[in-house]
Design a protein around this motif. Structure first.
Motif, PDB file in Angstrom:
ATOM      1  N   ARG A   1     110.676   9.676 -41.598  1.00  0.00           N
ATOM      2  CA  ARG A   1     112.007   9.359 -42.140  1.00  0.00           C
ATOM      3  C   ARG A   1     113.076   9.485 -41.065  1.00  0.00           C
ATOM      4  N   ASP A   2     112.919  10.489 -40.213  1.00  0.00           N
ATOM      5  CA  ASP A   2     113.882  10.656 -39.122  1.00  0.00           C
ATOM      6  C   ASP A   2     113.827   9.464 -38.168  1.00  0.00           C
TER       7      ASP A   2
ATOM      8  N   ALA B   1     116.938   2.264 -37.738  1.00  0.00           N
ATOM      9  CA  ALA B   1     117.225   1.368 -38.868  1.00  0.00           C
ATOM     10  C   ALA B   1     118.019   0.129 -38.472  1.00  0.00           C
TER      11      ALA B   1
ATOM     12  N   THR C   1     115.313   6.377 -39.811  1.00  0.00           N
ATOM     13  CA  THR C   1     116.768   6.461 -39.838  1.00  0.00           C
ATOM     14  C   THR C   1     117.352   6.127 -38.472  1.00  0.00           C
TER      15      THR C   1
END
Length: 176
Positions: free
Chosen positions: A21-22, A28, A25
């Motif tokens: 997820r990091d 992105a 992010t």
């Protein structure tokens, strides 16, 4: 506490223990930059290499296209201004699209390039695609919205801007 809703934001883990997820992010905006950069380079080159487009009149010309959308545009005065010299306007749009696309793709002056892309998209939405009904059939409004995150965030990774920023920090001894 909100019922039935997660309120955690998954902050980055300390140290080198980052999860997917990091990374997602952090990266992105890269696909958006690639899409918009390539699309605007293609659009600029397409206009510059289309012999019919860069003419005052005739099938497929910038002049005929602008005359065709004048009465249905949100800002007819903007179309009238372009019609004073349609070929020059066509070259300005094409070269602007190239500059925006190259800047976005390389991540060079990204916020400025994105602002240019947003302004091109805004002007095309207010003139060429204004009459699209329903509004979401016109493609210039979604492009305008797609530029917004890049105007706000720039290109923090995989960009010339990021490399220059890192070099500046290294020279001044600043860490982050």
């Amino acid at each position: 506490m909100a019922h039935g809703m997660r309120t955690d934001t998954h902050p980055p883990h300390s140290g080198g223990d980052r999860d997917w997820r990091d990374a997602a992010t952090r990266y992105a905006l890269v696909p958006l930059r690639l899409f918009l950069g390539i699309t605007f380079i293609y659009a600029g080159l397409d206009k510059l290499t289309d012999s019919a487009f860069m003419k005052d009149s005739g099938a497929g010309s910038i002049g005929d296209m602008m005359r065709g959308v004048r009465d249905s545009s949100a800002v007819p005065a903007l179309v009238d201004m372009a019609l004073e010299s349609p070929v020059a306007f066509g070259y300005a749009i094409a070269l602007g699209e190239l500059a925006v696309g190259i800047g976005t793709l390389l991540g060079l002056l990204t916020r400025l390039a994105a602002l240019g892309g947003a302004l091109i998209s805004l002007s095309l939405w207010l003139t060429v695609s204004w009459a699209a009904d329903p509004y979401y059939y016109g493609n210039d409004l979604p492009y305008l919205m797609a530029w917004t995150p890049l105007v706000l965030a720039g290109a923090p990774l995989l960009s010339v801007d990021a490399a220059l920023r890192a070099r500046r920090r290294q020279r001044t001894g600043e860490y982050r």
